[in-house]
Design a protein around this motif. Structure first.
Motif, mmCIF file in Angstrom:
data_model
loop_
_atom_site.group_PDB
_atom_site.id
_atom_site.type_symbol
_atom_site.label_atom_id
_atom_site.label_comp_id
_atom_site.label_asym_id
_atom_site.label_seq_id
_atom_site.Cartn_x
_atom_site.Cartn_y
_atom_site.Cartn_z
ATOM 1 N N LYS A 1 0.835 -1.188 0.000
ATOM 2 C CA LYS A 1 0.000 0.000 0.000
ATOM 3 C C LYS A 1 0.879 1.251 0.000
ATOM 4 C CE LYS A 1 -3.726 2.275 2.434
ATOM 5 N NZ LYS A 1 -4.627 2.263 3.576
ATOM 6 N N GLY A 2 0.631 2.161 -0.947
ATOM 7 C CA GLY A 2 1.383 3.394 -1.067
ATOM 8 C C GLY A 2 2.614 3.286 -1.952
ATOM 9 N N GLN A 3 2.892 2.107 -2.461
ATOM 10 C CA GLN A 3 4.071 1.893 -3.316
ATOM 11 C C GLN A 3 3.827 2.484 -4.705
ATOM 12 O OE1 GLN A 3 5.133 -2.218 -3.623
ATOM 13 N NE2 GLN A 3 6.460 -1.918 -5.372
ATOM 14 N N ALA A 4 4.854 3.131 -5.243
ATOM 15 C CA ALA A 4 4.753 3.683 -6.586
ATOM 16 C C ALA A 4 4.687 2.547 -7.606
ATOM 17 C CB ALA A 4 5.946 4.574 -6.888
ATOM 18 N N ASP A 5 3.983 2.786 -8.710
ATOM 19 C CA ASP A 5 3.863 1.766 -9.745
ATOM 20 C C ASP A 5 5.218 1.412 -10.357
ATOM 21 O OD1 ASP A 5 1.118 1.668 -9.415
ATOM 22 O OD2 ASP A 5 0.740 3.171 -10.967
#
Length: 82
Positions: free
Chosen positions: A38-42
């Motif tokens: 959760k919150g990780q950049a693509d």
């Protein structure tokens, strides 16, 4: 060429080489088939393999530095013109 010059040039070569090597072998979580946090950049890498890249950067930089040193000793590069 003095030791200070050699160290400065090596560090410059090492930094440029690191930024060149960093994108090799990078796969995102989606490409690796892993779940994103959760919150990780693509575009965040699943496994950045930094230790391996630091070793390769050091090896490549050492080879390039030997070439620069040889060119300086052979007179093709003059860092301190008269």
């Amino acid at each position: 060429m003095g030791w200070g010059s050699i160290l400065a040039i090596y560090l410059l070569i090492w930094t440029v080489t690191l930024f060149t090597v960093l994108p090799f072998g990078v796969r995102t979580s989606e490409e690796a088939g892993e779940d994103k946090v959760k919150g990780q950049a693509d575009s965040a890498p699943a496994r950045p393999m930094l230790a391996k890249k630091l070793v390769w950067t050091t090896i490549i930089s050492a080879v390039l530095m030997v070439g620069v040193w040889w060119l300086g000793e052979a007179g093709y590069l003059d860092f301190m013109p008269n």
